[in-house]
Design a protein around this motif. Structure first.
Motif, PDB file in Angstrom:
ATOM      1  N   ALA A  71      14.400 -11.031  39.810  1.00 10.01           N
ATOM      2  CA  ALA A  71      14.265 -11.094  38.361  1.00 10.01           C
ATOM      3  C   ALA A  71      15.639 -11.536  37.875  1.00 10.01           C
ATOM      4  N   THR A  72      15.665 -12.725  37.289  1.00  3.52           N
ATOM      5  CA  THR A  72      16.942 -13.365  36.949  1.00  3.52           C
ATOM      6  C   THR A  72      16.885 -13.869  35.515  1.00  3.52           C
ATOM      7  N   ALA A  73      17.843 -13.487  34.724  1.00  2.00           N
ATOM      8  CA  ALA A  73      17.853 -13.910  33.313  1.00  2.00           C
ATOM      9  C   ALA A  73      18.011 -15.419  33.203  1.00  2.00           C
ATOM     10  N   ASP A  74      17.209 -16.037  32.334  1.00  2.32           N
ATOM     11  CA  ASP A  74      17.364 -17.471  32.076  1.00  2.32           C
ATOM     12  C   ASP A  74      18.795 -17.782  31.663  1.00  2.32           C
ATOM     13  N   TRP A  78      22.150 -11.422  33.766  1.00  2.00           N
ATOM     14  CA  TRP A  78      21.859 -10.347  34.730  1.00  2.00           C
ATOM     15  C   TRP A  78      20.912 -10.881  35.796  1.00  2.00           C
ATOM     16  N   ASP A  79      20.833 -10.157  36.912  1.00  2.00           N
ATOM     17  CA  ASP A  79      20.049 -10.626  38.055  1.00  2.00           C
ATOM     18  C   ASP A  79      19.832  -9.431  38.976  1.00  2.00           C
ATOM     19  N   GLU A  96      22.463  -7.939  25.608  1.00  2.00           N
ATOM     20  CA  GLU A  96      22.339  -9.227  26.306  1.00  2.00           C
ATOM     21  C   GLU A  96      21.183  -9.253  27.305  1.00  2.00           C
ATOM     22  N   THR A  97      20.536  -8.125  27.517  1.00  2.00           N
ATOM     23  CA  THR A  97      19.407  -8.085  28.460  1.00  2.00           C
ATOM     24  C   THR A  97      18.196  -8.816  27.886  1.00  2.00           C
ATOM     25  N   ALA A  98      18.101  -8.880  26.570  1.00  2.00           N
ATOM     26  CA  ALA A  98      16.926  -9.476  25.926  1.00  2.00           C
ATOM     27  C   ALA A  98      16.786 -10.953  26.273  1.00  2.00           C
ATOM     28  N   GLY A  99      15.521 -11.376  26.365  1.00  2.00           N
ATOM     29  CA  GLY A  99      15.259 -12.794  26.588  1.00  2.00           C
ATOM     30  C   GLY A  99      14.349 -13.030  27.773  1.00  2.00           C
ATOM     31  N   ALA A 100      14.211 -14.289  28.107  1.00  2.00           N
ATOM     32  CA  ALA A 100      13.320 -14.694  29.189  1.00  2.00           C
ATOM     33  C   ALA A 100      14.011 -14.536  30.535  1.00  2.00           C
ATOM     34  N   GLN A 108       7.991 -20.542  38.556  1.00  2.00           N
ATOM     35  CA  GLN A 108       6.804 -20.387  37.703  1.00  2.00           C
ATOM     36  C   GLN A 108       6.571 -18.929  37.327  1.00  2.00           C
ATOM     37  N   MET A 109       7.223 -18.019  38.028  1.00  2.75           N
ATOM     38  CA  MET A 109       7.137 -16.595  37.688  1.00  2.75           C
ATOM     39  C   MET A 109       8.063 -16.336  36.504  1.00  2.75           C
ATOM     40  N   LYS A 110       7.452 -15.923  35.394  1.00  4.06           N
ATOM     41  CA  LYS A 110       8.256 -15.738  34.177  1.00  4.06           C
ATOM     42  C   LYS A 110       7.985 -14.369  33.561  1.00  4.06           C
ATOM     43  N   GLY A 111       9.018 -13.818  32.956  1.00  3.83           N
ATOM     44  CA  GLY A 111       8.891 -12.572  32.228  1.00  3.83           C
ATOM     45  C   GLY A 111       9.733 -12.634  30.962  1.00  3.83           C
ATOM     46  N   ARG A 112       9.532 -11.638  30.124  1.00  5.57           N
ATOM     47  CA  ARG A 112      10.337 -11.593  28.898  1.00  5.57           C
ATOM     48  C   ARG A 112      10.630 -10.149  28.520  1.00  5.57           C
ATOM     49  N   ILE A 113      11.857  -9.939  28.081  1.00  3.18           N
ATOM     50  CA  ILE A 113      12.286  -8.615  27.616  1.00  3.18           C
ATOM     51  C   ILE A 113      12.638  -8.714  26.140  1.00  3.18           C
ATOM     52  N   THR A 114      12.002  -7.852  25.363  1.00  4.50           N
ATOM     53  CA  THR A 114      12.293  -7.785  23.938  1.00  4.50           C
ATOM     54  C   THR A 114      12.917  -6.431  23.640  1.00  4.50           C
ATOM     55  N   ILE A 115      13.965  -6.437  22.836  1.00  2.00           N
ATOM     56  CA  ILE A 115      14.552  -5.163  22.408  1.00  2.00           C
ATOM     57  C   ILE A 115      13.971  -4.791  21.058  1.00  2.00           C
ATOM     58  N   GLY A 116      13.248  -3.670  21.022  1.00  2.00           N
ATOM     59  CA  GLY A 116      12.543  -3.262  19.823  1.00  2.00           C
ATOM     60  C   GLY A 116      13.373  -2.337  18.949  1.00  2.00           C
TER      61      GLY A 116
END
Ligand SMILES: [Cu+2]
Length: 116
Positions: A71-74, A78-79, A96-100, A108-116
């Motif tokens: 899992a590697t930040a676009d 972080w990684d 800075e963790t937020a994002g794709a 092609q494996m993608k994820g996203r982190i949103t800070i609420g």
């Protein structure tokens, strides 16, 4: 001379304590108790692919596949590094963790982190 120095030391000490106390209270007020979010890596997908977290939370990725993944930040902030089958890695959420993010081996494996 001695008195002035001593007062400065005391003042500095009190100020440090006050700042620390305010910081802890601030975290509790805005984020609640830090929680841990699990993201399974299975069948070449992040599950769930999108998560909403708070600063101070922990995210743990667990690789359930035979293939290695990351899992590697676009943005590169972080990684997890390479996770072999059965391995896991966690990161502490900061702004800075937020994002794709994606897997280096399988873009092609993608994820996203949103800070609420
Ligand atoms: Cu992968």
């Amino acid at each position: 001379m001695y008195q002035i120095n001593r007062r400065n030391v005391l003042f500095g000490s009190v100020a440090t304590c006050a700042a620390t106390g305010a910081g802890v209270a601030g975290v509790k007020a805005t984020a609640g108790t830090p929680s841990t979010h699990k993201v399974m890596i299975k069948n070449f997908r992040f599950d769930p692919p999108e998560i909403t977290v708070h600063i101070g939370d922990t995210i743990i990725w667990i690789n359930k596949d035979i293939a290695p993944h990351t899992a590697t930040a676009d943005a590169g902030g972080w990684d997890t590094g390479t996770l072999e089958k059965g391995q896991s890695e966690n990161i502490k959420v900061v702004a800075e963790t937020a994002g794709a993010y994606f897997c280096i081996f399988h873009p092609q494996m993608k994820g996203r982190i949103t800070i609420g």
